[in-house]
Enzyme design. Sequence first.
Site, mmCIF file in Angstrom:
data_model
loop_
_atom_site.group_PDB
_atom_site.id
_atom_site.type_symbol
_atom_site.label_atom_id
_atom_site.label_comp_id
_atom_site.label_asym_id
_atom_site.label_seq_id
_atom_site.Cartn_x
_atom_site.Cartn_y
_atom_site.Cartn_z
ATOM 1 N N GLU A 266 0.891 -1.167 0.000
ATOM 2 C CA GLU A 266 0.000 0.000 0.000
ATOM 3 C C GLU A 266 0.920 1.206 0.000
ATOM 4 O O GLU A 266 1.696 1.390 0.936
ATOM 5 C CB GLU A 266 -0.886 -0.040 1.244
ATOM 6 C CG GLU A 266 -2.204 0.686 1.067
ATOM 7 C CD GLU A 266 -2.160 2.080 1.632
ATOM 8 O OE1 GLU A 266 -1.742 2.979 0.876
ATOM 9 O OE2 GLU A 266 -2.528 2.257 2.785
ATOM 10 N N CYS A 300 -1.513 8.960 3.220
ATOM 11 C CA CYS A 300 -1.433 8.633 1.801
ATOM 12 C C CYS A 300 -2.752 8.947 1.109
ATOM 13 O O CYS A 300 -2.807 9.135 -0.091
ATOM 14 C CB CYS A 300 -1.033 7.187 1.595
ATOM 15 S SG CYS A 300 -2.159 6.061 2.345
HETATM 16 C C1 UN1 Z 1 -1.842 5.952 4.882
HETATM 17 O O1 UN1 Z 1 -1.931 7.169 5.071
HETATM 18 O O2 UN1 Z 1 -0.733 5.408 4.817
HETATM 19 O O3 UN1 Z 1 -8.209 6.727 4.905
HETATM 20 C C2 UN1 Z 1 -3.014 5.067 4.706
HETATM 21 C C3 UN1 Z 1 -7.261 7.192 5.528
HETATM 22 C C4 UN1 Z 1 -6.268 6.265 6.139
HETATM 23 C C5 UN1 Z 1 -5.064 6.264 5.274
HETATM 24 C C6 UN1 Z 1 -4.084 5.268 5.701
HETATM 25 N N1 UN1 Z 1 -6.811 4.940 6.290
HETATM 26 O O4 UN1 Z 1 -7.075 8.410 5.651
#
Ligand code: UN1
Length: 511
Positions: A266, A300
């Site tokens: 991810e 992210c």
């Molecule tokens: C990350 O920022 O690495 O939906 C993923 C969201 C979080 C993002 C996680 N679950 O903002």
Amino acid sequence: DDHARSALIAAIERAAAPAPAAAIVDGADAGGPARPVVSPIDGATVVGTVREGDAALVERAVAVAAGGFRAWSATPVETRAAVLEKAADLLEADRAAFLAVLAAEAGKTLPDAVAEVREAVDFCRYYAAEARRCFGADVVLPGPTGEENRLVQRGRGVFACISPWNFPLAIFLGQVAAALAAGNAVVAKPAEQTPLVAAAAVRLLHEAGVPLSALQLVTGDGAVGAALTGHPAIAGVAFTGSTETAWAINRGLAAKRGPIVPLIAETGGLNAMVVDATALGEQVCDDVVTSAFRSAGQRCSALRLLFVQEDVADHMLALIAGAAAELVVGDPRDPATDVGPVIDREAKARIDAHVAAWAARGAVRFAGRLPTGALAAGTYVAPTVIELPSAADLAEEVFGPVLHVVRWKASQLERTIDAIGASGYGLTLGVHSRIDATVKRIVERLPVGNVYVNRNVIGAVVGSQPFGGSGLSGTGPKAGGPHYLARFALEQVVSVNTAAAGGNASLVAMG
Ligand code: UN1
């Protein structure tokens, strides 16, 4: 409410200083040189110490985990699920201590830290339930008379779990809980910046009943991570972090191991939001400020590129700048703070250089205020809005509270959609429009993992909004979704000739 909030703040203040972040092998501190962990709040306070691991540590951790795998994979699914649920209970009971470490080590604001503990708890409970659903019973498959076919799912072996500093508890625990739920042993490596919260989470999992040999923690830099993912005894890798690092892991696996080791990655995003002239201004403003600046933009999922239809662009920009000017940047432990620090000096230097380059071209439309006094040496970045000539001017994710805006003309919707697709990333996408046909055109043309319509684009909820992207943003399957655990498990089909002379007894309880 206010009373609950002050009780929580008091509990955080009482929470003991974190124990050192040992590398934990077989439940004990594995030793190694110690390094201070410095808080991003003021760039000076030593929050704790962490052991610097090396390749020899990885060797020991993998060897212990390989032994642990045998016992843990033979543990009934119900027991594995119950252990994860116990971990969730312990986490809730010990919430104040985790909130304190999240603030001190990762610079999380109080609301962000509360949400992160909640998400970590949700991951443990969700994967426990998923383990029961997916692995609770062998699947009996059809076949001719005299033959018995069973699909058995079991752990693959030792999983390497490599997690980021931006969700040092939720993503760390999410990966580890998924791997354990599926019957794997785990060697986890947290980000260099956030080992303390990870070590606390490992101690909590051990206390909940994960055998000491089934979960190891190795701390250290990228070389430790590379030694781990390249280790010949690793059966799978779960990684969340930069696209660049995912590529490096993938290259390492391909070169050393061939296409036999699953990589669940991810990674980053160049997340866009498209706003047309029918969107509700105040709603857009609130959602943009939340998506781009909350968590100091260090998600992210965060909004990077806002595409505003030209007719309403000046109005929207004025609203956004007005709201951003109200954001308080400062000490994340102060309940009045909206935006805490970015993670470290390197991160701040990278973001500042990006902003400075666009400021030199006269493109900065808004810049917030930085904290002063004792916080001046902390790694703060003011919320900033940059107007770009075109989307092509932003090729890479800038991991901070920086929003880029591009105007589009009503006749150019297709070009706007193509510009978003051209980045190669596909993580989150926002659309603000009251015209269903416009929403449909945008959503159907882009292979983006998580699409949010007329709302903000962050804070995916475990079980309701399984999270993860495509292309440069990741491999899938989505974390917190119904297909995630399957990737951590080995499928085995056992076909028995039950009609052979004497016949074999039906195979029971393979799983
Ligand atoms: C990350 O920022 O690495 O939906 C993923 C969201 C979080 C993002 C996680 N679950 O903002």
